[in-house]
Design an enzyme around this catalytic site. Structure first.
Site, PDB file in Angstrom:
ATOM      1  N   GLU A 124      -4.423  -7.293   5.147  1.00  0.00           N
ATOM      2  CA  GLU A 124      -3.541  -6.175   5.509  1.00  0.00           C
ATOM      3  C   GLU A 124      -2.627  -6.614   6.657  1.00  0.00           C
ATOM      4  OE1 GLU A 124      -5.616  -2.745   7.016  1.00  0.00           O
ATOM      5  OE2 GLU A 124      -3.878  -1.440   6.758  1.00  0.00           O
TER       6      GLU A 124
ATOM      7  N   GLU B 110      -9.182   2.019  -1.754  1.00  0.00           N
ATOM      8  CA  GLU B 110      -9.911   1.713  -0.514  1.00  0.00           C
ATOM      9  C   GLU B 110     -10.650   2.930   0.040  1.00  0.00           C
ATOM     10  OE1 GLU B 110      -7.232   0.125   2.399  1.00  0.00           O
ATOM     11  OE2 GLU B 110      -8.485   0.789   4.063  1.00  0.00           O
TER      12      GLU B 110
ATOM     13  N   GLU C 129     -13.595  -1.469   6.633  1.00  0.00           N
ATOM     14  CA  GLU C 129     -12.873  -1.618   7.903  1.00  0.00           C
ATOM     15  C   GLU C 129     -13.653  -1.052   9.080  1.00  0.00           C
ATOM     16  OE1 GLU C 129      -9.266   0.568   6.906  1.00  0.00           O
ATOM     17  OE2 GLU C 129      -9.881   2.200   8.206  1.00  0.00           O
TER      18      GLU C 129
ATOM     19  N   ASP D 298      -5.195   3.810  -0.022  1.00  0.00           N
ATOM     20  CA  ASP D 298      -6.315   4.082   0.884  1.00  0.00           C
ATOM     21  C   ASP D 298      -6.674   5.562   0.811  1.00  0.00           C
ATOM     22  OD1 ASP D 298      -8.134   4.227   2.940  1.00  0.00           O
ATOM     23  OD2 ASP D 298      -6.855   3.265   4.445  1.00  0.00           O
TER      24      ASP D 298
ATOM     25  N   TYR E  53      -3.382  11.817   5.361  1.00  0.00           N
ATOM     26  CA  TYR E  53      -3.576  10.487   5.942  1.00  0.00           C
ATOM     27  C   TYR E  53      -2.478   9.522   5.505  1.00  0.00           C
ATOM     28  CZ  TYR E  53      -4.851   5.770   6.496  1.00  0.00           C
ATOM     29  OH  TYR E  53      -4.762   4.445   6.805  1.00  0.00           O
TER      30      TYR E  53
ATOM     31  N   ARG F  79     -13.643  -5.485   3.641  1.00  0.00           N
ATOM     32  CA  ARG F  79     -12.531  -5.349   4.603  1.00  0.00           C
ATOM     33  C   ARG F  79     -12.907  -5.561   6.061  1.00  0.00           C
ATOM     34  NH1 ARG F  79      -7.974  -3.602   4.371  1.00  0.00           N
ATOM     35  NH2 ARG F  79      -8.104  -1.787   5.730  1.00  0.00           N
TER      36      ARG F  79
ATOM     37  N   ARG G  13       0.861  -1.179   0.000  1.00  0.00           N
ATOM     38  CA  ARG G  13       0.000   0.000   0.000  1.00  0.00           C
ATOM     39  C   ARG G  13       0.898   1.230   0.000  1.00  0.00           C
ATOM     40  NH1 ARG G  13      -3.976   2.365   4.766  1.00  0.00           N
ATOM     41  NH2 ARG G  13      -2.132   3.562   5.318  1.00  0.00           N
TER      42      ARG G  13
ATOM     43  N   HIS H 272      -9.154   6.822   2.512  1.00  0.00           N
ATOM     44  CA  HIS H 272      -9.589   7.098   3.880  1.00  0.00           C
ATOM     45  C   HIS H 272     -10.785   8.050   3.950  1.00  0.00           C
ATOM     46  CE1 HIS H 272      -8.743   6.956   8.275  1.00  0.00           C
ATOM     47  NE2 HIS H 272      -8.225   5.801   7.925  1.00  0.00           N
TER      48      HIS H 272
ATOM     49  N   TRP I 239     -12.049  12.216   8.614  1.00  0.00           N
ATOM     50  CA  TRP I 239     -10.632  11.888   8.794  1.00  0.00           C
ATOM     51  C   TRP I 239     -10.349  10.577   8.089  1.00  0.00           C
ATOM     52  CZ3 TRP I 239      -8.179   7.728  11.308  1.00  0.00           C
ATOM     53  CH2 TRP I 239      -6.786   7.782  11.217  1.00  0.00           C
TER      54      TRP I 239
HETATM   55  C1  GCO Z   1      -6.067   0.955   7.292  1.00  0.00           C
HETATM   56  C2  GCO Z   1      -6.802   1.893   8.155  1.00  0.00           C
HETATM   57  C3  GCO Z   1      -6.107   2.355   9.387  1.00  0.00           C
HETATM   58  C4  GCO Z   1      -7.097   3.110  10.266  1.00  0.00           C
HETATM   59  C5  GCO Z   1      -6.875   2.779  11.694  1.00  0.00           C
HETATM   60  C6  GCO Z   1      -7.858   3.483  12.594  1.00  0.00           C
HETATM   61  O1  GCO Z   1      -6.450   0.821   6.147  1.00  0.00           O
HETATM   62  O2  GCO Z   1      -5.139   0.338   7.791  1.00  0.00           O
HETATM   63  O3  GCO Z   1      -7.422   2.913   7.423  1.00  0.00           O
HETATM   64  O4  GCO Z   1      -4.932   3.048   9.140  1.00  0.00           O
HETATM   65  O5  GCO Z   1      -7.016   4.479  10.053  1.00  0.00           O
HETATM   66  O6  GCO Z   1      -6.938   1.418  11.832  1.00  0.00           O
HETATM   67  O7  GCO Z   1      -7.770   2.981  13.874  1.00  0.00           O
HETATM   68 MG    MG Z   2      -8.107   1.930   5.619  1.00  0.00          MG
END
Ligand code: GCO
Ligand code: MG
Length: 423
Positions: free
Chosen positions: A360, A257, A283, A231, A180, A304, A168, A233, A423
């Site tokens: 991951e 992602e 996630e 990602d 991020y 995820r 990644r 995010h 975020w």
């Molecule tokens: C990822 C996630 C993490 C999250 C974190 C929050 O893809 O690994 O986005 O980086 O931000 O797990 O607690």
């Molecule tokens: Mg993520």
């Protein structure tokens, strides 16, 4: 109601205790901070066999501790640890208040500990109870994080040298404060950093022009023989996500992602209409209901959800089975805030699940690995489970006690004009 193998038939509508029951004698929560906070549930039985489950919810750890201690543990005592499904239903239906990250993380911890116990009683590694091996190893992706494009390109090279086949890539963006995914040290990206949330600044325009340049440079330097992931995010609107996916198509990403928040599952239809870049999400989901429409309408390629935040192995299996009907594959979350206990259980799941995609894998610090002894190992881009009965992860409680809880929260993001963003 009265059958021959009932030990204590009762008129009351409680679950009966059958011959051969393995009674839960005690359960307790262990909180430790070997570099970051982890919450672990330990369940002990009258047969001397115990199991552990991860209950870590990053930045909200104490809510799960309270949920377990106040509302769950008292109901477990005296139950048959072998009745995993019934206990799952008891905690889910029985709470009346269904779903949500706190509830589902608490249920996951119990579920994981019970699968650990069942596998130990059977004398088998957990994947055997799920149906046995579907593959030799679990393909994982690591995190290459750089301050700018050059740095990220170098970091991807470093991960390649370590043997990763899937990486990644995240990069700092000029003019964006705290983009991020940018690491603060070598290897260990860790977003939960303040007792109060750190404020970061987001700029969609800068990001949308920078991200394709990053992947262009990555492919120029490292070629197409490695899987690249990214990602977003949750930072984009659906139409912006569609545009980014289209711009990234020449670089053949394994996935893009969390390109937009997914409370509205229908939003992914719009992204899908605009791009063939594979989409991953989930996630922060905690039940099958969060991804049912995404899966059934084939709006995503990878789901995820993971053991600790989606109700344990029992529920994750239901999600994966639904996904398998629609050619959606698994790609479980595995950031450092998911403890080695979750990772161990996830790897047994991944070793079995037929529609596996990728896992991951953000390495834990040496301090964390010392507290959570585990038998999984990394080789040539794959993680391999061991053959220890159970999920193969244990906790050194004496060592854990040396690392007391440190309150930490996840950052927040604002736009240039000060408005709150995702975020
Ligand atoms: C990822 C996630 C993490 C999250 C974190 C929050 O893809 O690994 O986005 O980086 O931000 O797990 O607690
Ligand atoms: Mg993520």
């Amino acid at each position: 109601m009265q059958t021959n193998d009932l030990l204590s038939p009762s008129a009351a509508p409680t679950a009966s205790v059958h011959r051969g029951a393995v009674i839960i004698r005690s359960a307790r929560v262990i909180v430790t901070c070997p570099g970051r906070n982890f919450v672990t549930l330990k369940i002990e039985t009258d047969q001397g066999v115990y199991g552990i489950g991860d209950a870590t919810l990053n930045g909200r750890e104490k809510s799960v501790v309270a949920y377990l201690e106040e509302h769950v543990i008292p109901t477990l005592i005296g139950k048959d640890a072998q009745r995993i499904e019934d206990i799952w239903q008891y905690l889910y239906r029985g709470a009346y208040w269904r779903r949500g990250p706190v509830t589902m993380t608490a249920i996951a911890a119990v579920d994981t500990a019970l699968w650990d116990i069942k596998a130990k009683l059977a004398g088998m590694p957990l994947y055997q109870l799920l149906g046995g091996r579907s593959r030799d190893g679990v393909l994982v992706y690591g995190h290459a994080n750089g301050l700018d494009i050059e740095h990220t390109v170098d970091e991807v090279g470093r991960y390649k040298e370590m043997g990763y086949r899937a990486i990644r890539a995240q990069s700092g963006i000029p003019g964006v404060k705290g983009a991020y995914g940018v690491g603060r040290g070598d290897m260990y990206y860790e977003p939960a950093d303040g007792t109060l949330p750190t404020e970061t600044l987001w700029n969609t325009t800068a990001y949308l022009s920078y991200a394709p340049k990053l992947f262009e440079k990555l492919r120029d330097t490292h070629g197409f023989g490695i899987e690249l992931l990214h990602d977003v995010h949750h930072r984009l609107t659906p139409i912006e996500a569609g545009r980014l996916g289209k711009d990234l198509e020449p670089y053949r990403l394994f996935w893009m992602e969390d390109s937009t928040p997914a409370e509205n599952q229908e939003a992914f239809r719009l992204i899908r209409q605009h791009t063939t870049t594979p989409l991953a999400v989930g996630e922060i989901f905690n039940t099958i209901w969060d991804c049912k429409d995404l899966i059934q309408n084939q709006l995503i390629d990878y789901i995820r959800t993971t053991v600790v935040h989606a109700g344990g192995i029992t529920h994750l299996r239901r999600i994966a089975d639904l996904a398998s009907m629609y050619q959606v594959r698994t790609g479980s979350h595995g950031a450092t805030d998911l403890s080695p206990v979750c990772m161990g259980a996830a790897l047994h799941f991944d070793t079995w699940v037929p529609n596996f995609g990728i896992q991951e894998y953000m390495r834990h610090t040496p301090e964390t690995d010392e507290v959570f002894l585990h038998d999984y190992s990394f080789k040539d881009g794959y993680l391999h489970v061991g053959d220890t009965p159970g999920h193969g992860v244990d906790i050194d409680e004496a060592l854990a006690a040396k690392y007391p809880y440190e309150p930490k929260q996840l950052p927040i993001a604002r736009l240039q004009d000060g408005s709150m963003w995702n975020w």
